[in-house]
Design a protein around this motif. Structure first.
Motif, PDB file in Angstrom:
ATOM      1  N   ASP A   3      -4.798  33.254  -0.428  1.00 22.74           N
ATOM      2  CA  ASP A   3      -4.526  33.105   0.987  1.00 22.74           C
ATOM      3  C   ASP A   3      -5.398  32.464   1.673  1.00 22.74           C
ATOM      4  O   ASP A   3      -6.506  32.213   1.533  1.00 22.74           O
ATOM      5  CB  ASP A   3      -4.742  34.775   1.501  1.00 22.74           C
ATOM      6  CG  ASP A   3      -4.277  34.907   2.834  1.00 22.74           C
ATOM      7  OD1 ASP A   3      -3.936  33.850   3.390  1.00 22.74           O
ATOM      8  OD2 ASP A   3      -4.502  35.899   3.380  1.00 22.74           O
ATOM      9  N   CYS A   4      -4.717  31.366   2.366  1.00 20.13           N
ATOM     10  CA  CYS A   4      -5.554  30.355   3.201  1.00 20.13           C
ATOM     11  C   CYS A   4      -6.392  30.874   4.260  1.00 20.13           C
ATOM     12  O   CYS A   4      -7.519  30.325   4.526  1.00 20.13           O
ATOM     13  CB  CYS A   4      -4.436  29.455   3.922  1.00 20.13           C
ATOM     14  SG  CYS A   4      -3.580  28.253   2.653  1.00 20.13           S
ATOM     15  N   GLY A  21       2.975  31.777   9.215  1.00 19.32           N
ATOM     16  CA  GLY A  21       4.105  31.387   8.052  1.00 19.32           C
ATOM     17  C   GLY A  21       4.033  30.086   7.442  1.00 19.32           C
ATOM     18  O   GLY A  21       4.430  30.029   6.368  1.00 19.32           O
ATOM     19  N   GLU A  22       3.643  29.308   8.190  1.00 21.56           N
ATOM     20  CA  GLU A  22       3.657  27.894   7.911  1.00 21.56           C
ATOM     21  C   GLU A  22       2.465  27.765   6.795  1.00 21.56           C
ATOM     22  O   GLU A  22       2.729  26.895   5.687  1.00 21.56           O
ATOM     23  CB  GLU A  22       3.175  26.646   9.031  1.00 21.56           C
ATOM     24  CG  GLU A  22       4.435  26.745  10.047  1.00 21.56           C
ATOM     25  CD  GLU A  22       3.947  26.280  11.467  1.00 21.56           C
ATOM     26  OE1 GLU A  22       2.816  26.155  11.547  1.00 21.56           O
ATOM     27  OE2 GLU A  22       4.980  25.685  11.984  1.00 21.56           O
ATOM     28  N   LEU A  23       1.237  28.293   6.973  1.00 17.44           N
ATOM     29  CA  LEU A  23       0.173  28.462   5.984  1.00 17.44           C
ATOM     30  C   LEU A  23       0.622  28.962   4.652  1.00 17.44           C
ATOM     31  O   LEU A  23       0.457  28.487   3.599  1.00 17.44           O
ATOM     32  CB  LEU A  23      -0.746  29.230   6.583  1.00 17.44           C
ATOM     33  CG  LEU A  23      -2.090  28.443   7.440  1.00 17.44           C
ATOM     34  CD1 LEU A  23      -2.969  29.392   8.005  1.00 17.44           C
ATOM     35  CD2 LEU A  23      -2.636  27.180   6.537  1.00 17.44           C
ATOM     36  N   LYS A  24       1.354  30.011   4.867  1.00 13.88           N
ATOM     37  CA  LYS A  24       2.033  30.467   3.436  1.00 13.88           C
ATOM     38  C   LYS A  24       2.649  29.686   2.637  1.00 13.88           C
ATOM     39  O   LYS A  24       2.646  29.606   1.540  1.00 13.88           O
ATOM     40  CB  LYS A  24       2.822  31.943   3.963  1.00 13.88           C
ATOM     41  CG  LYS A  24       1.898  33.010   4.168  1.00 13.88           C
ATOM     42  CD  LYS A  24       2.709  34.343   4.534  1.00 13.88           C
ATOM     43  CE  LYS A  24       1.813  35.486   5.075  1.00 13.88           C
ATOM     44  NZ  LYS A  24       2.412  36.629   5.314  1.00 13.88           N
ATOM     45  N   LEU A  26       2.836  26.231   2.787  1.00 15.82           N
ATOM     46  CA  LEU A  26       1.915  25.185   2.393  1.00 15.82           C
ATOM     47  C   LEU A  26       0.899  25.585   1.231  1.00 15.82           C
ATOM     48  O   LEU A  26       0.811  24.995   0.208  1.00 15.82           O
ATOM     49  CB  LEU A  26       0.864  24.768   3.545  1.00 15.82           C
ATOM     50  CG  LEU A  26      -0.176  23.433   3.089  1.00 15.82           C
ATOM     51  CD1 LEU A  26       0.789  22.221   2.750  1.00 15.82           C
ATOM     52  CD2 LEU A  26      -1.065  23.237   4.137  1.00 15.82           C
ATOM     53  N   ALA A  27       0.719  27.044   1.109  1.00 18.50           N
ATOM     54  CA  ALA A  27      -0.234  27.577   0.190  1.00 18.50           C
ATOM     55  C   ALA A  27       0.502  27.518  -1.031  1.00 18.50           C
ATOM     56  O   ALA A  27      -0.030  27.269  -2.228  1.00 18.50           O
ATOM     57  CB  ALA A  27      -0.802  28.640   0.381  1.00 18.50           C
ATOM     58  N   THR A 106       0.630  17.832  -4.616  1.00 23.34           N
ATOM     59  CA  THR A 106       1.256  16.803  -5.121  1.00 23.34           C
ATOM     60  C   THR A 106       1.680  15.786  -3.778  1.00 23.34           C
ATOM     61  O   THR A 106       2.112  16.361  -2.785  1.00 23.34           O
ATOM     62  CB  THR A 106       2.535  16.877  -6.012  1.00 23.34           C
ATOM     63  OG1 THR A 106       3.472  17.525  -5.153  1.00 23.34           O
ATOM     64  CG2 THR A 106       2.311  17.937  -7.162  1.00 23.34           C
ATOM     65  N   ARG A 107       1.352  14.369  -3.917  1.00 25.81           N
ATOM     66  CA  ARG A 107       1.451  13.539  -2.912  1.00 25.81           C
ATOM     67  C   ARG A 107       3.073  13.988  -2.397  1.00 25.81           C
ATOM     68  O   ARG A 107       3.518  14.011  -0.994  1.00 25.81           O
ATOM     69  CB  ARG A 107       1.458  12.313  -3.022  1.00 25.81           C
ATOM     70  CG  ARG A 107       1.557  11.298  -1.782  1.00 25.81           C
ATOM     71  CD  ARG A 107       1.426   9.740  -2.180  1.00 25.81           C
ATOM     72  NE  ARG A 107       2.182   9.429  -3.236  1.00 25.81           N
ATOM     73  CZ  ARG A 107       3.334   8.751  -3.326  1.00 25.81           C
ATOM     74  NH1 ARG A 107       4.040   8.979  -2.013  1.00 25.81           N
ATOM     75  NH2 ARG A 107       3.988   8.200  -4.414  1.00 25.81           N
ATOM     76  N   SER A 108       4.030  14.099  -3.311  1.00 20.64           N
ATOM     77  CA  SER A 108       5.620  13.987  -2.771  1.00 20.64           C
ATOM     78  C   SER A 108       6.068  15.370  -2.122  1.00 20.64           C
ATOM     79  O   SER A 108       6.808  15.409  -0.977  1.00 20.64           O
ATOM     80  CB  SER A 108       6.502  14.050  -3.927  1.00 20.64           C
ATOM     81  OG  SER A 108       5.992  15.006  -5.056  1.00 20.64           O
ATOM     82  N   SER A 109       5.449  16.382  -2.460  1.00 15.32           N
ATOM     83  CA  SER A 109       5.441  17.746  -1.787  1.00 15.32           C
ATOM     84  C   SER A 109       4.715  17.770  -0.528  1.00 15.32           C
ATOM     85  O   SER A 109       5.411  18.478   0.409  1.00 15.32           O
ATOM     86  CB  SER A 109       4.940  19.017  -2.656  1.00 15.32           C
ATOM     87  OG  SER A 109       3.660  18.806  -2.771  1.00 15.32           O
ATOM     88  N   PHE A 110       3.836  17.281  -0.532  1.00 14.80           N
ATOM     89  CA  PHE A 110       3.001  17.297   0.926  1.00 14.80           C
ATOM     90  C   PHE A 110       3.633  16.224   2.133  1.00 14.80           C
ATOM     91  O   PHE A 110       3.693  16.643   2.968  1.00 14.80           O
ATOM     92  CB  PHE A 110       1.415  16.897   0.649  1.00 14.80           C
ATOM     93  CG  PHE A 110       0.660  16.695   1.883  1.00 14.80           C
ATOM     94  CD1 PHE A 110       0.056  18.189   2.215  1.00 14.80           C
ATOM     95  CD2 PHE A 110       0.497  15.900   2.761  1.00 14.80           C
ATOM     96  CE1 PHE A 110      -0.551  18.235   3.164  1.00 14.80           C
ATOM     97  CE2 PHE A 110      -0.259  15.883   3.633  1.00 14.80           C
ATOM     98  CZ  PHE A 110      -0.904  17.036   3.975  1.00 14.80           C
ATOM     99  N   ASP A 111       4.179  14.957   1.273  1.00 18.12           N
ATOM    100  CA  ASP A 111       4.855  14.371   2.403  1.00 18.12           C
ATOM    101  C   ASP A 111       6.001  14.875   2.991  1.00 18.12           C
ATOM    102  O   ASP A 111       6.411  14.883   3.897  1.00 18.12           O
ATOM    103  CB  ASP A 111       5.476  12.839   1.419  1.00 18.12           C
ATOM    104  CG  ASP A 111       4.410  12.106   1.120  1.00 18.12           C
ATOM    105  OD1 ASP A 111       3.378  12.113   1.662  1.00 18.12           O
ATOM    106  OD2 ASP A 111       4.662  11.014   0.267  1.00 18.12           O
ATOM    107  N   ASN A 112       6.739  15.769   2.049  1.00 14.24           N
ATOM    108  CA  ASN A 112       8.072  16.415   2.543  1.00 14.24           C
ATOM    109  C   ASN A 112       7.638  17.418   3.481  1.00 14.24           C
ATOM    110  O   ASN A 112       8.261  17.686   4.330  1.00 14.24           O
ATOM    111  CB  ASN A 112       8.816  17.152   1.354  1.00 14.24           C
ATOM    112  CG  ASN A 112       9.473  16.159   0.366  1.00 14.24           C
ATOM    113  OD1 ASN A 112       9.876  14.851   0.941  1.00 14.24           O
ATOM    114  ND2 ASN A 112       9.477  16.677  -0.835  1.00 14.24           N
ATOM    115  N   PHE A 113       6.503  17.841   3.254  1.00 12.27           N
ATOM    116  CA  PHE A 113       6.064  19.193   4.333  1.00 12.27           C
ATOM    117  C   PHE A 113       5.668  18.581   5.597  1.00 12.27           C
ATOM    118  O   PHE A 113       6.128  19.218   6.587  1.00 12.27           O
ATOM    119  CB  PHE A 113       4.711  19.880   3.632  1.00 12.27           C
ATOM    120  CG  PHE A 113       4.413  21.068   4.603  1.00 12.27           C
ATOM    121  CD1 PHE A 113       4.872  22.417   3.970  1.00 12.27           C
ATOM    122  CD2 PHE A 113       3.363  20.768   5.430  1.00 12.27           C
ATOM    123  CE1 PHE A 113       4.671  23.431   4.850  1.00 12.27           C
ATOM    124  CE2 PHE A 113       3.040  22.156   5.959  1.00 12.27           C
ATOM    125  CZ  PHE A 113       3.666  23.427   5.711  1.00 12.27           C
TER     126      PHE A 113
END
Length: 233
Positions: A3-4, A21-24, A26-27, A106-113
């Motif tokens: 949990d963040c 919700g957004e933190l969940k 991202l986590a 991963t950069r790709s998942s973070f970019d999409n987020f």
């Protein structure tokens, strides 16, 4: 990932702008990673598959000069963000100066987020601009300040930034801390020789401003005088 809300840098990292919700979400994309002192997370010029928040520890960003020497271009602390979203290659190597804990994506998942949450994009932009201001301040330090002033400036910065690594939240700085780098690395960061670093540390100690119980420990005995030397407001 855990949990963040329990993260020690939760309120200072770029994800501080996100709701529960957004933190969940991202986590679910991230994972905790522990790296040892001396381990390299990214290599200069290589593909950049990950980005990360530093939870605890100190890392350096460095580039290699043509003659093989290393130039440390930045030192990163708890709550700092490393990596290049939307960038395919890393312009520097990222290496741990101490044992460290990271929140890695991963950069790709973070970019999409990022594309889905503009508030996080804005936070990252502001953090990038803050880093640019720090780089400009460092250019002033290297170009205009004396060796004594450079050492004092670094000690002040370390006392403030190391306090973010899960230390006492009631004070903005530490009066006692362990240097995360050795004398040679200090010399590389400040554009000095190792002999000059040792000489200036001894000088500040003899003036009663700091104490150096061993090769790593620093005790700031007179913060106002140290800040005066560093010309820090």
């Amino acid at each position: 990932m855990n949990d963040c809300s329990t993260c020690v840098v939760r309120n200072r990292a770029i994800c501080a702008s996100l709701g529960t919700g957004e933190l969940k979400l991202l986590a679910q994309l991230g994972s905790k990673q522990n790296i040892k002192r001396g381990d390299t997370l990214m290599w200069e010029g290589d593909s950049s598959p990950v980005v990360a928040n530093i939870i605890t520890g100190v890392l350096k960003l460095s580039v290699n000069l043509q003659d093989g020497r290393e130039q440390i271009v930045s030192v990163m602390y708890g709550s700092d963000f490393i990596g290049r979203p939307f960038g395919k290659h890393s312009p520097y190597s990222v290496t741990a100066m101490t044992d460290a804990e990271l929140c890695v994506f991963t950069r790709s998942s973070f970019d999409n987020f990022l594309l889905e949450y503009p508030d996080l994009q804005n936070k990252l932009l502001r953090r990038t601009l803050d880093e640019l201001d720090r780089a400009r301040d460092w250019m002033t330090l290297l170009g205009k300040k004396s060796a004594n002033e450079r050492i004092a400036t670094l000690l002040i910065e370390l006392s403030e930034r190391l306090n973010m690594n899960g230390c006492d939240p009631t004070t903005p700085y530490l009066d006692r801390f362990e240097l995360p780098m050795d004398r040679q690395q200090i010399a590389d960061i400040l554009g000095l020789t190792i002999e000059t670093v040792s000489r200036q540390l001894t000088r500040i100690k003899q003036e009663g401003i700091i104490d150096l119980p061993d090769r790593r420990a620093v005790i700031i005995k007179d913060r106002n005088r140290l800040k005066s030397i560093a010309e820090v407001a």
